[in-house]
Write an enzyme that holds these catalytic residues in place. Structure first.
Site, short mmCIF file in Angstrom:
data_model
loop_
_atom_site.label_atom_id
_atom_site.label_comp_id
_atom_site.label_asym_id
_atom_site.label_seq_id
_atom_site.Cartn_x
_atom_site.Cartn_y
_atom_site.Cartn_z
N LYS A 288 37.91 45.70 54.81
CA LYS A 288 37.40 46.26 53.55
C LYS A 288 36.05 46.91 53.81
O LYS A 288 35.28 46.37 54.60
CB LYS A 288 37.26 45.15 52.50
N LYS B 81 38.67 49.42 51.67
CA LYS B 81 40.06 49.70 52.04
C LYS B 81 40.23 50.97 52.84
O LYS B 81 41.20 51.13 53.56
CB LYS B 81 40.98 49.69 50.83
N LYS C 247 45.93 43.94 58.61
CA LYS C 247 46.76 44.72 57.69
C LYS C 247 46.01 45.98 57.26
O LYS C 247 44.81 45.97 57.06
CB LYS C 247 47.10 43.87 56.46
N ASP D 137 45.39 48.90 54.37
CA ASP D 137 45.45 48.88 52.92
C ASP D 137 46.48 49.89 52.43
O ASP D 137 46.92 50.76 53.17
CB ASP D 137 44.07 49.09 52.29
N GLU D 138 46.84 49.75 51.15
CA GLU D 138 47.95 50.56 50.63
C GLU D 138 47.68 52.06 50.68
O GLU D 138 48.61 52.86 50.78
CB GLU D 138 48.30 50.11 49.21
N HIS E 181 54.45 46.61 50.27
CA HIS E 181 53.33 46.60 49.33
C HIS E 181 53.83 47.22 48.04
O HIS E 181 54.60 48.17 48.06
CB HIS E 181 52.16 47.41 49.90
N HIS F 59 54.72 41.71 48.12
CA HIS F 59 53.61 41.21 47.29
C HIS F 59 54.14 40.73 45.93
O HIS F 59 54.95 41.41 45.30
CB HIS F 59 52.60 42.33 47.03
N LYS G 146 42.39 38.58 41.47
CA LYS G 146 41.79 39.63 40.64
C LYS G 146 42.82 40.43 39.84
O LYS G 146 42.46 41.25 39.00
CB LYS G 146 40.98 40.59 41.54
C1 CAP Z 1 43.71 42.84 48.34
C2 CAP Z 1 44.37 44.19 48.36
C3 CAP Z 1 45.84 44.22 47.94
C4 CAP Z 1 46.12 43.76 46.55
C5 CAP Z 1 47.56 44.03 46.18
C6 CAP Z 1 43.59 45.16 47.50
O1 CAP Z 1 42.39 42.87 48.80
O2 CAP Z 1 44.36 44.67 49.68
O3 CAP Z 1 46.28 45.54 48.06
O4 CAP Z 1 45.89 42.41 46.49
O5 CAP Z 1 47.87 43.31 45.11
O6 CAP Z 1 43.42 46.30 47.94
O7 CAP Z 1 43.22 44.81 46.41
P1 CAP Z 1 41.37 41.66 48.51
P2 CAP Z 1 49.23 42.56 44.88
O8 CAP Z 1 41.94 40.44 49.19
O9 CAP Z 1 40.06 42.06 49.12
O10 CAP Z 1 41.30 41.52 47.02
O11 CAP Z 1 49.47 41.73 46.08
O12 CAP Z 1 49.03 41.73 43.68
O13 CAP Z 1 50.21 43.66 44.66
MG MG Z 2 45.14 46.59 49.06
#
Ligand code: CAP
Ligand code: MG
Length: 428
Positions: free
Chosen positions: A151, A153, A177, A179-180, A269, A302, A309
């Site tokens: 992070k 992301k 991992k 990020d999306e 994801h 997921h 959050k």
């Molecule tokens: C979490 C995360 C995930 C979300 C996806 C983000 O980071 O990488 O993409 O949790 O949500 O970008 O927010 P943090 P879900 O651990 O720093 O919050 O799994 O509910 O679809």
């Molecule tokens: Mg993410």
């Protein structure tokens, strides 16, 4: 106006073993009875139209969907197998999750669930590895699997990114991992990242003696995803990550075949899911999406983290997780019975705003068979990523041993520092 919507309602009908059954929550618009609304849902999602027709082949009687059960706002509709193309997930969604959501006769419509018969399921592969297979890739028997996204992301160079993942592995995590929204940028090119991470993975495996892997994001145009999947295979990776909603069911089906050939497990994801599953009165449920993805064959998806959050109640997250992991789900008010036959159980992934202080609660909800992603919650540790990962692993160990975090933290300094920063706070 002459219509034939009520021909699609028969409260005496009993579904055959080859029917697909959908469970909807229906809110008719003013002036429409529940029966009329249910008929419209069955009609528009199968073989109907808004008016009687000059000509109708006899066959249509046999392929009409039937709304056969109406209880309050809950409506069950049975769909004959003949309606469905074999092994075609987009076509299924175009029917049961298509036009019906825009009908003027409905104020709201929620597709909660679909029950898939053996004859329909047999044309889908399901997960290649699933729960047991992923555990054996990572050589982790009992505890939750762990992963983290660097992070912020997006923003690191490939070198910086790979180093953070290395620290994550060295702190005891199984998975780095992406990020999306990170695939390839001018400053962090996919192949560069993959190559640098491969080197550091080998180093981390040598130093720790444990298996280390990563969820690298190949999301993109389908042909590009196929190329990237091959690249991951060539660099010796075991997983490919795909944003399954933005790429769509057709692409995920193609990639299930491609990844299967390359021996890659699929990490799904769900970015964008909340556009259609957040409003409980309208759209598709996450349960439904999870089920379709298990049918197609992702290995982990997921599902939310309850205390993190992002939205998702305890009932919802544990309900989806249990369905993904079981071979036979029993019906509830908002779900249907499902037997999975040859389709393997898979892993739920829990993430979003997690830090070590929340881990016991998540494990209490999900048990041990899931992938836990803690990203901000390790990189924000007062002593850095490696200590952050250690703290999360210590929280898992403590929970598995039945020891409270405050007690465990007396002899575990990484955990102590994490609790000092975040305590046990949940997101409001
Ligand atoms: C979490 C995360 C995930 C979300 C996806 C983000 O980071 O990488 O993409 O949790 O949500 O970008 O927010 P943090 P879900 O651990 O720093 O919050 O799994 O509910 O679809
Ligand atoms: Mg993410």
């Amino acid at each position: 106006m002459s219509d034939w919507y009520l021909d699609f309602v028969d409260l005496n009908y009993r579904p055959s073993k080859d029917d697909l059954v959908c469970l909807f929550r229906v809110e008719p618009a003013k002036g429409f009875s529940m029966k009329e609304a249910a008929g419209r849902v069955a009609s528009e999602s199968s073989a109907g139209t808004w008016t009687t027709l000059y000509k109708l082949p006899k066959r249509v009687k046999k392929i009409m969907a039937i709304a056969f059960d109406i209880k309050g706002n809950y409506v069950k509709v049975a769909y004959p197998l003949e309606l469905w193309d074999k092994g075609n997930a987009p076509q299924l969604l175009s029917g049961i999750a298509g036009n019906i959501f825009g009908m003027k006769a409905l104020n709201n419509l929620r597709l909660l669930e679909v029950s898939l018969p053996k004859t329909y399921l047999k044309n889908f592969k399901g997960p290649r590895y699933g729960l047991k297979g992923v555990r054996s890739i990572l050589k982790v028997k009992k505890r939750p699997l762990t992963g983290a996204v660097p992070k912020p992301k997006i923003g690191y160079s490939a070198e910086e990114h790979a180093k953070i993942v290395f620290e994550t592995w060295m702190g005891g995590f199984d998975l780095g991992k992406d990020d999306e929204n990170l695939v390839s940028t001018s400053f962090n090119k996919f192949e560069n990242r993959v190559r640098l991470m491969s080197k550091l993975r080998d180093k981390a495996e040598k130093l720790t003696g444990a298996r280390k892997s990563a969820l690298l994001n190949i999301t993109g145009e389908t042909g590009e995803m196929i190329k990237k999947a091959k690249m991951l295979h060539d660099y010796g990776w075991e997983f490919a990550m795909i944003d399954i909603v933005t790429t769509g069911t057709a692409a995920v089906q193609t990639l299930r075949d491609v990844c299967g050939d390359y021996g890659l497990a699929i990490h799904a994801h769900r970015a964008m899911h909340a556009t259609f599953d957040r409003n409980p009165r309208h759209g598709l449920s996450m349960y439904f999406l999870g089920k379709i993805m298990r049918m197609i064959g992702v290995d982990q998806i997921h599902v939310g983290a309850v205390v993190g959050k992002l939205v998702g109640t305890k009932e919802e997250v544990s309900g989806i997780s249990n369905m993904l992991r079981s071979m036979h789900s029993k019906p509830t008010k908002e779900t249907l019975e499902q037997k999975w036959f040859k389709i393997k159980p898979m892993l739920p992934v829990s993430s979003g705003g997690i830090h070590p202080g929340l881990i016991p609660e998540i494990m209490n909800i999900l048990g041990n068979d899931f992938v836990l992603l803690v990203s901000g919650g390790i990189h924000g540790h007062p002593n850095g990523t490696r200590e952050g990962a250690k703290a999360a692993m210590q929280a898992i160990e403590a929970t598995m041993e039945g020891v409270s975090l405050s007690e465990y933290s007396r002899s575990h300094k990484a955990l102590k520092a994490a609790l000092g920063k975040w305590g046990y706070s949940t997101f409001k």
